[in-house]
Design a protein around this motif. Structure first.
Motif, PDB file in Angstrom:
ATOM      1  N   GLY A 130      -6.780   5.189   2.207  1.00  0.00           N
ATOM      2  CA  GLY A 130      -7.826   3.817   1.205  1.00  0.00           C
ATOM      3  C   GLY A 130      -8.668   3.591   2.658  1.00  0.00           C
ATOM      4  O   GLY A 130      -8.166   3.467   3.344  1.00  0.00           O
ATOM      5  N   THR A 131      -9.256   2.409   2.344  1.00  0.00           N
ATOM      6  CA  THR A 131      -9.468   1.109   3.438  1.00  0.00           C
ATOM      7  C   THR A 131      -9.696  -0.208   2.643  1.00  0.00           C
ATOM      8  O   THR A 131      -8.935   0.107   1.354  1.00  0.00           O
ATOM      9  CB  THR A 131     -11.004   1.987   2.874  1.00  0.00           C
ATOM     10  OG1 THR A 131     -11.798   0.819   1.895  1.00  0.00           O
ATOM     11  CG2 THR A 131     -11.621   3.018   3.280  1.00  0.00           C
ATOM     12  N   ALA A 132      -9.475  -1.236   3.245  1.00  0.00           N
ATOM     13  CA  ALA A 132      -9.529  -2.184   3.391  1.00  0.00           C
ATOM     14  C   ALA A 132     -10.446  -3.003   2.715  1.00  0.00           C
ATOM     15  O   ALA A 132     -11.400  -2.569   2.738  1.00  0.00           O
ATOM     16  CB  ALA A 132      -9.205  -2.818   4.812  1.00  0.00           C
ATOM     17  N   PRO A 133      -9.774  -3.851   1.876  1.00  0.00           N
ATOM     18  CA  PRO A 133     -10.927  -4.085   0.840  1.00  0.00           C
ATOM     19  C   PRO A 133     -10.938  -5.452   0.914  1.00  0.00           C
ATOM     20  O   PRO A 133     -10.528  -5.927   2.060  1.00  0.00           O
ATOM     21  CB  PRO A 133      -9.355  -4.325  -0.435  1.00  0.00           C
ATOM     22  CG  PRO A 133      -8.602  -4.919   0.646  1.00  0.00           C
ATOM     23  CD  PRO A 133      -8.484  -4.062   1.482  1.00  0.00           C
TER      24      PRO A 133
ATOM     25  N   GLY B  61      -2.415   1.143  -9.073  1.00  0.00           N
ATOM     26  CA  GLY B  61      -3.737   1.784  -8.882  1.00  0.00           C
ATOM     27  C   GLY B  61      -3.328   1.551  -7.413  1.00  0.00           C
ATOM     28  O   GLY B  61      -2.738   0.242  -6.866  1.00  0.00           O
ATOM     29  N   SER B  62      -3.637   2.943  -6.526  1.00  0.00           N
ATOM     30  CA  SER B  62      -4.175   2.164  -4.748  1.00  0.00           C
ATOM     31  C   SER B  62      -5.124   1.981  -3.921  1.00  0.00           C
ATOM     32  O   SER B  62      -5.799   2.751  -4.251  1.00  0.00           O
ATOM     33  CB  SER B  62      -3.562   3.554  -4.294  1.00  0.00           C
ATOM     34  OG  SER B  62      -2.976   3.871  -3.434  1.00  0.00           O
ATOM     35  N   VAL B  63      -5.360   0.646  -3.841  1.00  0.00           N
ATOM     36  CA  VAL B  63      -6.000   0.572  -2.589  1.00  0.00           C
ATOM     37  C   VAL B  63      -6.163   1.267  -1.036  1.00  0.00           C
ATOM     38  O   VAL B  63      -6.590   1.419  -0.736  1.00  0.00           O
ATOM     39  CB  VAL B  63      -6.250  -1.217  -2.949  1.00  0.00           C
ATOM     40  CG1 VAL B  63      -7.262  -1.549  -1.434  1.00  0.00           C
ATOM     41  CG2 VAL B  63      -6.908  -1.397  -3.887  1.00  0.00           C
ATOM     42  N   ALA B  64      -4.612   1.226  -0.997  1.00  0.00           N
ATOM     43  CA  ALA B  64      -3.741   1.668   0.381  1.00  0.00           C
ATOM     44  C   ALA B  64      -3.045   1.920   0.632  1.00  0.00           C
ATOM     45  O   ALA B  64      -2.752   1.235  -0.137  1.00  0.00           O
ATOM     46  CB  ALA B  64      -4.519   0.606   1.899  1.00  0.00           C
ATOM     47  N   SER B  65      -2.928   2.796   0.950  1.00  0.00           N
ATOM     48  CA  SER B  65      -0.702   3.395   1.404  1.00  0.00           C
ATOM     49  C   SER B  65      -0.926   3.564   2.184  1.00  0.00           C
ATOM     50  O   SER B  65      -1.319   3.907   3.507  1.00  0.00           O
ATOM     51  CB  SER B  65      -0.116   4.116   0.406  1.00  0.00           C
ATOM     52  OG  SER B  65      -0.805   5.295   0.955  1.00  0.00           O
ATOM     53  N   ILE B  66      -0.141   3.302   3.057  1.00  0.00           N
ATOM     54  CA  ILE B  66       0.569   4.055   4.228  1.00  0.00           C
ATOM     55  C   ILE B  66       2.456   4.701   4.642  1.00  0.00           C
ATOM     56  O   ILE B  66       3.550   4.057   3.301  1.00  0.00           O
ATOM     57  CB  ILE B  66       0.897   3.525   5.809  1.00  0.00           C
ATOM     58  CG1 ILE B  66       1.133   4.127   6.785  1.00  0.00           C
ATOM     59  CG2 ILE B  66       1.978   2.726   5.413  1.00  0.00           C
ATOM     60  CD1 ILE B  66       1.125   3.143   8.372  1.00  0.00           C
ATOM     61  N   ARG B  67       2.406   6.294   4.776  1.00  0.00           N
ATOM     62  CA  ARG B  67       3.776   6.775   5.051  1.00  0.00           C
ATOM     63  C   ARG B  67       3.884   7.166   6.121  1.00  0.00           C
ATOM     64  O   ARG B  67       2.825   7.280   6.890  1.00  0.00           O
ATOM     65  CB  ARG B  67       4.120   8.417   4.518  1.00  0.00           C
ATOM     66  CG  ARG B  67       3.575   8.075   2.754  1.00  0.00           C
ATOM     67  CD  ARG B  67       3.208   9.697   2.167  1.00  0.00           C
ATOM     68  NE  ARG B  67       3.592   9.765   1.105  1.00  0.00           N
ATOM     69  CZ  ARG B  67       3.968   9.754  -0.080  1.00  0.00           C
ATOM     70  NH1 ARG B  67       5.641   8.891   0.119  1.00  0.00           N
ATOM     71  NH2 ARG B  67       3.642   9.217  -1.331  1.00  0.00           N
ATOM     72  N   THR B  68       4.972   6.188   6.324  1.00  0.00           N
ATOM     73  CA  THR B  68       5.924   6.427   7.494  1.00  0.00           C
ATOM     74  C   THR B  68       7.496   7.557   8.342  1.00  0.00           C
ATOM     75  O   THR B  68       8.079   7.108   7.145  1.00  0.00           O
ATOM     76  CB  THR B  68       6.077   4.615   8.004  1.00  0.00           C
ATOM     77  OG1 THR B  68       7.256   3.813   7.283  1.00  0.00           O
ATOM     78  CG2 THR B  68       4.887   4.198   8.457  1.00  0.00           C
TER      79      THR B  68
END
Length: 411
Positions: free
Chosen positions: A3-6, A44-51
């Motif tokens: 995703g990208t920063a909103p 809905g997903s605007v941005a996400s991260i998996r760590t």
């Protein structure tokens, strides 16, 4: 990162919504954190991260700080949980430690008489009821170990404790549920929210449940952590249950287990808080299926003048995890023993799950009374605190009681 920063995040008040907020959530990737009907849901997903790994919390916190630094916030409600928020679920162990943080496109929240909707970049928010989910037909089977094998692990843990290797260890087991079709997680979520209103009903990235344990809440400087350790199953007979509650409150085994858990939480919060209050005596928390010894530890977070910013709720969750309530005492020894004898990968079971807003306020529970859904299968989890006088048969019965919420919600 995906995703990208909103550009713009907008929160506005809306008219009171009748019924459960879960009724508004579409089937695709729902997000939930509800208690007594209040809380937040999203989709809905605007941005996400998996760590992953030992830095999973720090990496997620850094990502969130950088993301919201580039967001314009229009917040007409100004409540904890308004403006941009993220939902997260974190792995129990450092390895692999698979964890997720996601910023939804739409959030609907309710806090007492105030209801709001938050959208990103003007996303459409349909606040009408969604089609109801269907009940699955489910069969259950042993997970990584059957009951006899798990009791053997408990006996080994008791022997190690009585040998002096450690004071307490929490051992968990899993149960596998298989459905006749892909499971719509909104079905068990709705059941859990209805049957366990005093718990926090959650779902993030397949991890769902109704946890009775608040790992940490940070709200405008006040920090709270609820500790649960020491459990007895309810009978359904009110008079009998009152007698059991009194016995639980006097049980040396359960009080010892509880003291370890409270001590670990207080020690983890102390470097970050002032004015801490640690009650001397626990209370008995009554849930529909079990009763727990419970203690609410509170404090005021440092203002962060020296560090440049107050510590966020996610950082506090990292400092607290794993507490003695889900790991043991001493923590390092107990977690190593879990890896040695438990016989399964916990995944995100017993890890932090919850949400955080742009100010760092948020609520992080422990993913207990939980399951992980993947298509037509669910892994259910339950764990028990083992101390020197634990009896394997009694611990097995306790674990079976802890399976009940999710098992019943599925079937």
């Amino acid at each position: 990162m995906s995703g990208t920063a909103p550009r713009v995040v907008t929160t506005v008040a809306v008219d009171t919504i009748d019924g459960s907020l879960l009724d508004l959530v579409p089937a695709e990737s729902p997000l939930s954190w509800l208690r007594h009907g209040d809380g937040v849901v999203g989709w809905g997903s605007v941005a996400s991260i998996r760590t992953t790994g030992p830095t999973r919390f720090a990496d997620a916190a850094k990502w969130w700080s950088e993301l919201i630094a580039n967001v314009e916030i229009i917040d007409e409600v100004d409540q904890p949980g308004t403006g941009p928020i993220c939902f997260g679920t974190f792995g129990f162990a450092d390895e692999p430690g698979d964890s997720v943080l996601v910023m939804p496109e739409v959030v609907v929240g309710r806090r007492g008489e105030v209801t709001w909707v938050t959208t990103v970049d003007g996303a459409s928010a349909d606040l009408g009821p969604q089609p109801a989910p269907h009940a699955p037909t489910v069969t259950f089977a042993d997970g990584a170990r059957n009951g006899e094998e798990w009791m053997s692990a408990v006996a080994e843990a008791v022997a190690r404790i009585n040998r002096g290797d450690l004071e307490k260890v929490v051992l968990a087991r899993d149960l596998l549920a298989t459905a006749d079709a892909p499971i719509d997680v909104r079905w068990p979520l709705a059941r859990l929210a209805e049957e366990y209103p005093t718990c926090w009903t959650f779902h993030v990235d397949g991890m769902f449940g109704a946890t009775p344990e608040m790992l940490v809440r940070r709200e405008r400087g006040l920090v709270t952590s609820r500790v649960l350790a020491g459990t007895i199953r309810r009978t359904g007979d009110d008079e009998r249950d009152l007698a059991l509650a009194a016995a639980l409150a006097r049980s040396s085994k359960d009080l010892e287990e509880h003291e370890y858990a409270v001590r670990s939480v207080a020690e983890a919060l102390e470097p970050h808080c002032t004015g801490m209050n640690v009650p001397d005596v626990p209370f008995v928390l009554h849930l529909p299926n079990v009763m727990h010894l419970a203690t609410d530890v509170t404090g005021v977070v440092h203002d962060g003048a020296q560090a440049g910013a107050a510590v966020s709720s996610l950082r506090l969750a990292e400092a607290l995890h794993p507490s003695a309530a889900v790991g043991g005492t001493p923590t390092t020894t107990a977690v190593a023993l879990i890896a040695e004898i438990e016989g399964m990968d916990r995944g995100r079971y017993a890890g932090p799950v919850g949400w955080m807003d742009a100010s760092g306020d948020g609520e992080w529970g422990i993913a207990l009374r939980s399951g992980e859904v993947d298509g037509d299968t669910v892994r259910l989890f339950a764990g028990c605190g083992i101390v020197g006088d634990s009896v394997p048969e009694a611990e097995l019965a306790e674990s079976q009681a802890k399976f009940v919420p999710v098992r019943d919600a599925l079937s």
